[in-house]
Scaffold this motif. Structure first.
Motif, short mmCIF file in Angstrom:
data_model
loop_
_atom_site.label_atom_id
_atom_site.label_comp_id
_atom_site.label_asym_id
_atom_site.label_seq_id
_atom_site.Cartn_x
_atom_site.Cartn_y
_atom_site.Cartn_z
N MET A 157 16.23 -64.33 4.69
CA MET A 157 15.05 -64.96 5.26
C MET A 157 14.07 -65.31 4.15
N GLU A 158 13.23 -66.30 4.43
CA GLU A 158 12.19 -66.71 3.49
C GLU A 158 10.98 -67.18 4.29
N PHE A 159 9.81 -67.03 3.68
CA PHE A 159 8.60 -67.51 4.34
C PHE A 159 8.65 -69.03 4.50
N ASP A 160 8.27 -69.51 5.70
CA ASP A 160 8.30 -70.95 5.94
C ASP A 160 6.92 -71.53 6.21
N HIS A 161 6.16 -70.94 7.13
CA HIS A 161 4.85 -71.49 7.45
C HIS A 161 4.06 -70.49 8.28
N TYR A 162 2.80 -70.80 8.53
CA TYR A 162 1.97 -70.02 9.44
C TYR A 162 1.90 -70.75 10.78
N GLU A 163 1.81 -69.97 11.85
CA GLU A 163 1.82 -70.54 13.19
C GLU A 163 0.90 -69.72 14.10
N GLU A 164 0.34 -70.38 15.11
CA GLU A 164 -0.58 -69.69 16.02
C GLU A 164 0.15 -68.60 16.80
N VAL A 165 -0.51 -67.45 16.90
CA VAL A 165 0.05 -66.32 17.64
C VAL A 165 -0.17 -66.54 19.13
N PRO A 166 0.84 -66.30 19.98
CA PRO A 166 0.63 -66.42 21.43
C PRO A 166 -0.54 -65.56 21.89
N THR A 167 -1.21 -66.01 22.93
CA THR A 167 -2.45 -65.36 23.39
C THR A 167 -2.27 -63.88 23.70
N ASN A 168 -1.18 -63.54 24.41
CA ASN A 168 -0.97 -62.14 24.79
C ASN A 168 -0.69 -61.26 23.57
N VAL A 169 0.03 -61.80 22.61
CA VAL A 169 0.32 -61.04 21.39
C VAL A 169 -0.94 -60.90 20.55
N ALA A 170 -1.75 -61.97 20.49
CA ALA A 170 -3.00 -61.94 19.72
C ALA A 170 -3.94 -60.88 20.27
N ALA A 171 -3.99 -60.76 21.58
CA ALA A 171 -4.87 -59.76 22.20
C ALA A 171 -4.43 -58.35 21.81
N LYS A 172 -3.14 -58.13 21.78
CA LYS A 172 -2.61 -56.81 21.40
C LYS A 172 -2.91 -56.50 19.93
N ILE A 173 -2.73 -57.51 19.07
CA ILE A 173 -3.00 -57.33 17.64
C ILE A 173 -4.46 -57.01 17.42
N ARG A 174 -5.33 -57.72 18.14
CA ARG A 174 -6.77 -57.49 18.00
C ARG A 174 -7.14 -56.08 18.42
N GLU A 175 -6.57 -55.65 19.54
CA GLU A 175 -6.87 -54.31 20.05
C GLU A 175 -6.41 -53.24 19.06
N GLU A 176 -5.20 -53.40 18.52
CA GLU A 176 -4.66 -52.43 17.57
C GLU A 176 -5.46 -52.42 16.28
N ARG A 177 -5.88 -53.61 15.85
CA ARG A 177 -6.63 -53.73 14.60
C ARG A 177 -7.98 -53.01 14.70
N TRP A 178 -8.73 -53.30 15.75
CA TRP A 178 -10.05 -52.67 15.88
C TRP A 178 -9.95 -51.19 16.18
N PHE A 179 -8.88 -50.80 16.89
CA PHE A 179 -8.69 -49.37 17.16
C PHE A 179 -8.41 -48.62 15.86
N LYS A 180 -7.61 -49.24 14.99
CA LYS A 180 -7.28 -48.62 13.71
C LYS A 180 -8.53 -48.45 12.85
N LEU A 181 -9.35 -49.51 12.82
CA LEU A 181 -10.56 -49.46 12.00
C LEU A 181 -11.52 -48.40 12.52
N SER A 182 -11.70 -48.34 13.83
CA SER A 182 -12.62 -47.35 14.40
C SER A 182 -12.08 -45.94 14.23
N ASP A 183 -10.74 -45.80 14.31
CA ASP A 183 -10.12 -44.49 14.14
C ASP A 183 -10.27 -43.99 12.71
#
Length: 714
Positions: A686-712
């Motif tokens: 595999m090799e890096f090809d491009h950046y692409e928009e994250v689906p809305t449901n996945v983005a919400a999960k990433i955001r939740e995990e990110r802020w939870f990690k920072l606050s933790d």
């Protein structure tokens, strides 16, 4: 150097290919047949000359590019052996920029593989002439004609021309036909070093005649005089064919294809011959001129002639930390002569440097020399302030050689020292490793105070951590891999206004801005995908007319936006590809300051993100899976479950090839899954090809995990 080789007898070449295609094995044979080494070391046994790092010996792969110099038939050949794994693409990139020609190695049973495409495109980017070596002709499933056909289809079209043809293949292989000489040869001797001429077998004579006619036509078509003679006489002499082919290769009009088996020591001598005969010498490159920028006029000009007596122009293209001599700066001298004990001017950093010692490198072995002449490669011991891709020149003739862009990392991990002693050593180790590798980055997370290291893939970071432990004696705890997400906006937020006004007992704060934010790249989806492979950027335009905002406050606006970009909006990841146009505002004679405009711009950006549909972006990898047909359904099911998008399915010999685009976040641990699904018989790259928009449901999960990690962590 005691002996100065004439410029027309020098070849600076690199060996490039996909991982396991046989680059280092090929280089080992070149060194053996040219007399540089007297015993062949096998890469798969960890004995390869050019794979000198412990990690390379253990894994049987090339991790860092290694340089050497050898001689063949009164020609000096400077060789760089490069990695084939996608995580170490930067090693190929910077080597491509300083070399004049390349031997592209292909696995004859696998044809054109993903990283082969990547390095070929990199060579196209820098317009580097090359020849193709179809390797592993002794391997089951090897197919020379299919290899040539796929090189044409996927890489170079009609520019590809076969100049050799095999007699048999795999276990029936017995020799090669040279299509230029139209002669057949057989190999003999303990190391197949003896080459004897034989009659062209009747089984291949007709096909060789067809291919030779095609070759002659292609060579003749690149030169008017040759074409005219070919039409009149119907044939060209061997000397005319070689001269015409050399001219076409140097101009990147043709790419000759040769074949052999490096592992079985077959036909490697003829690969060296082809490199000497058809790849360019220094006087063939850019009409023996180099493009530079004058530091006084800022204009690009050409150094008229490449010679040992002209002004010095050199590039520091690689940094290496040697445990015995310290910092080594690998340098390519374009013109002039670099002498031990002399002073040079680093026109990138504007610093004067002392050249204490010069070395000629053979992998990690060193020979001290007095000088490096034009168009040669060597190493300088301990240049204090010189980094990768700095320009070195004479003190009284200062100019700058064009730089290159280094790729942005796509994956990160946290590292924590196990003890206080390790903490003191870790900072020094990471700084030295970052100095060596421009695709490796180190930073401290402001929220968590953790040390974050970023690179091009899991293997890249695994090697970095392993080198810290072995070379720098640093023990550390490693966090789970984290994807380098980015954020951007999708639409225009026009005339976003914010007025920052705060009154205190003393002087107040007043800053008023109106800014239009828009996506920096507005193009269709295919173009956007291609463009986002390049280094992302943001743009700021000052469109204020008159004195509505004084000029001294404009830098404050820019600083405020840059800090806001770094903080992100959705999940705290950097914002990219945004154009901000400052159009209007106002100020207060007493209360305005650079700080107040900085805060106003930052607040305006937060509002713009709400209006302009801020989205999260994730790195998408191009994945190619090679699997037996019976496991194809399970492999496709796995890729689909990882949010993969199947792009293409095809055949490669008896195997099935599946090409898909898959988010990097889904690819951690994929090798284990693939082995389970195919009983260990499938492989992938595999090799890096491009950046692409994250689906809305996945983005919400990433955001939740990110802020939870920072606050933790807090």
């Amino acid at each position: 150097m005691a002996k100065v080789t004439p410029l027309n007898k020098i070849r600076n070449i690199g060996i490039i290919a996909h991982i396991d295609a046989g680059k280092t094995t090929c280089t080992e044979r070149i060194l053996y047949y040219t007399g540089k080494i007297h015993k062949i070391g096998e890469t798969h046994n960890g004995e390869g000359t050019m794979d000198w790092m412990e990690q390379e010996k253990e894994r049987g792969i090339t991790i860092t590019s290694a340089a050497t110099t050898t001689f063949w038939k009164d020609h000096q050949i400077n060789i760089i052996d490069t990695p084939g794994h996608v995580d170490f693409t930067i090693e190929v990139e910077r080597s491509l920029r300083v070399l004049d020609g390349w031997v592209a190695v292909f696995d004859g049973s696998q044809w054109v593989e993903p990283q082969s495409e990547t390095v070929w495109k990199q060579a196209d980017k820098y317009n580097v002439p090359r020849i193709a070596f179809v390797n592993k002709m002794d391997k089951m499933g090897w197919d020379f004609e299919m290899s040539v056909r796929t090189i044409k289809q996927r890489l170079a079209g009609d520019k590809v021309v076969a100049i050799q043809y095999p007699i048999g293949q795999a276990e029936t292989f017995e020799g090669i036909v040279d299509l230029i000489l139209m002669k057949a040869f057989h190999f003999d001797g303990n190391s197949w070093e003896k080459i004897a001429e034989i009659e062209i077998p009747a089984s291949v004579l007709e096909r060789c005649t067809e291919l030779r006619e095609e070759m002659v036509e292609k060579i003749a078509s690149q030169d008017d005089a040759l074409m005219e003679k070919y039409f009149e006489v119907g044939e060209l002499t061997i000397e005319e064919l070689k001269a015409g082919l050399r001219k076409a290769v140097i101009k990147n009009q043709l790419y000759p294809v040769v074949c052999g088996s490096a592992l079985q020591n077959i036909w490697v001598q003829m690969v060296i011959d082809a490199a000497v005969e058809f790849l360019p010498s220094p006087i063939d490159v850019n009409d023996a001129q180099i493009d530079c920028k004058d530091l006084d006029t800022k204009e690009t000009f050409k150094q008229i002639w490449v010679s040992n007596d002209s002004s010095l122009a050199a590039i520091a293209f690689k940094i290496m930390t040697d445990p015995f001599v310290g910092k080594l700066v690998f340098t390519r001298v374009y013109t002039g002569t670099l002498k031990s004990g002399s002073y040079v001017y680093n026109s990138t950093t504007w610093e004067k440097e002392r050249v204490w010692r010069l070395l000629q490198m053979h992998a990690n072995n060193r020979v001290e020399i007095e000088e490096i002449t034009a168009w040669n490669i060597g190493a300088i011991v301990w240049l204090k302030d010189t980094k990768t891709w700095d320009t070195l020149c004479d003190l009284n003739d200062k100019f700058l050689v064009e730089s290159i862009e280094f790729p942005e990392p796509v994956i990160s991990i946290s590292v924590e020292p196990k003890s206080k002693a390790d903490q003191e050593k870790m900072g020094m180790a990471l700084n030295k490793l970052a100095e060596e590798d421009p695709s490796f980055r180190v930073k401290t997370d402001e929220e968590t105070s953790q040390t974050i290291i970023s690179g091009m893939g899991e293997l890249h970071l695994d090697i970095i951590v392993d080198r810290m432990r072995r070379e720098f004696k640093v023990e550390c705890n490693v966090g789970a891999p984290q994807v380098s997400y980015r954020e951007t906006i999708k639409t225009i937020a026009k005339d976003v206004e914010h007025k920052y006004s705060k009154q205190t007992w003393g002087r107040g704060q007043y800053g008023h801005v109106i800014i239009t934010f828009e996506p920096y790249r507005e193009m269709d989806e295919d173009d956007k995908k291609q463009e986002l492979k390049e280094k992302p950027t943001n743009k700021f335009l000052n469109k204020v007319v008159g004195w509505t905002i004084p000029k001294e406050y404009i830098p404050g606006v820019q600083k405020g936006l840059n800090e806001a970009y770094n903080r992100g909006f959705i999940a705290g990841y950097p914002m990219v590809d945004i154009k901000a146009s400052l159009t209007f505002g106002s100020y207060h004679d007493v209360d305005s300051s650079e700080l107040s405009f900085k805060l106003a711009a930052s607040k305006a950006f937060q509002e713009a993100c709400r209006r302009a549909q801020a989205v999260l972006l994730e790195p998408i990898m191009k994945v190619e899976v090679n699997t037996p047909e019976e496991y194809m359904g399970d492999v496709i099911g796995q890729l689909n479950s990882k949010r993969g998008r199947i792009e293409e399915m095809g055949n490669r010999g008896m195997a099935k090839i599946i090409t898909a685009f898959v988010p990097l976040s889904e690819m951690f641990g994929y090798m284990t899954d693939l082995r389970s699904a195919s009983q260990g018989r499938a492989t992938y790259a595999m090799e890096f090809d491009h950046y692409e928009e994250v689906p809305t449901n996945v983005a919400a999960k990433i955001r939740e995990e990110r802020w939870f990690k920072l606050s933790d962590d807090e």
